[in-house]
Scaffold this motif. Structure first.
Motif, PDB file in Angstrom:
ATOM      1  N   ILE A 172      24.743  -0.043 -62.350  1.00 35.11           N
ATOM      2  CA  ILE A 172      24.788   1.029 -61.359  1.00 35.11           C
ATOM      3  C   ILE A 172      24.913   2.385 -62.034  1.00 35.11           C
ATOM      4  O   ILE A 172      24.282   3.358 -61.622  1.00 35.11           O
ATOM      5  N   GLU A 173      25.710   2.443 -63.076  1.00 34.46           N
ATOM      6  CA  GLU A 173      25.928   3.702 -63.778  1.00 34.46           C
ATOM      7  C   GLU A 173      24.633   4.278 -64.359  1.00 34.46           C
ATOM      8  O   GLU A 173      24.536   5.484 -64.574  1.00 34.46           O
TER       9      GLU A 173
ATOM     10  N   PHE B 276      22.446   5.812 -60.970  1.00 28.25           N
ATOM     11  CA  PHE B 276      22.914   6.939 -60.172  1.00 28.25           C
ATOM     12  C   PHE B 276      23.752   7.883 -61.010  1.00 28.25           C
ATOM     13  O   PHE B 276      24.522   7.435 -61.859  1.00 28.25           O
TER      14      PHE B 276
ATOM     15  N   PRO C 207      26.607  10.520 -60.530  1.00 29.59           N
ATOM     16  CA  PRO C 207      27.560  11.259 -59.712  1.00 29.59           C
ATOM     17  C   PRO C 207      27.546  12.716 -60.154  1.00 29.59           C
ATOM     18  O   PRO C 207      27.490  12.996 -61.346  1.00 29.59           O
TER      19      PRO C 207
END
Lengths: 65, 65
Positions: free
Chosen positions: A56-57, A60, A62
């Motif tokens: 996931i890192e 996406f 953040p």
DNA sequence: CAGTCATGTAAAGCACGCTTTACATGTCGA
DNA sequence: TCGACATGTAAAGCGTGCTTTACATGACTG
């Protein structure tokens, strides 16, 4: 939140409809995610992670690093 | 979706209020997450990841492995 | 015993994640 | 040129993620 879905989908040679099917969502959802209209839910984020074989890192970014 | 928030919070010796503050959410949200009442949004999942210094994949277990 | 801290429940309210349906446009091959 | 495919927009509807406020309980402490 930024993501690399469109690019990754392109690398796999998948249409939006194809990706939607693999993620078990509608094409509208794929469009919205690629356009950054909203973020996926956590369960969907995990499915995306599995479909592309990336954590996931890596998918996406953040905003506040 | 299963998570290990309660255990991890315990390891850090934080109260729910303390964790809520660090995550910038209310205590109610921490309670709901620990009880598995719902999953965090993706942005909140990233904040949790940072607070505990663990990747999202280590914090949450998607049901279908 | 009174006060504080940690944990928990309840309920109302708002915004977002996702669906369904419908329609529009551009591109490409038969 | 017609049809199929890929991409896009729009709008209504539903459940969920998170907030705010309020109250309840148990443990510990002065």
């Amino acid at each position: 939140m930024r993501n690399h879905l469109k690019q990754l989908r392109g690398e796999q040679g998948w249409s939006q409809a194809e990706l939607a099917k693999r993620l078990d969502v509608t094409r509208q959802t794929v469009i919205a995610l690629e356009k950054g209209k909203y973020d996926p839910s956590l369960p969907l984020a995990f499915r995306i992670s599995r479909v592309f074989g990336l954590p996931i890192e890596k998918l996406f970014d953040p905003e506040n690093p």
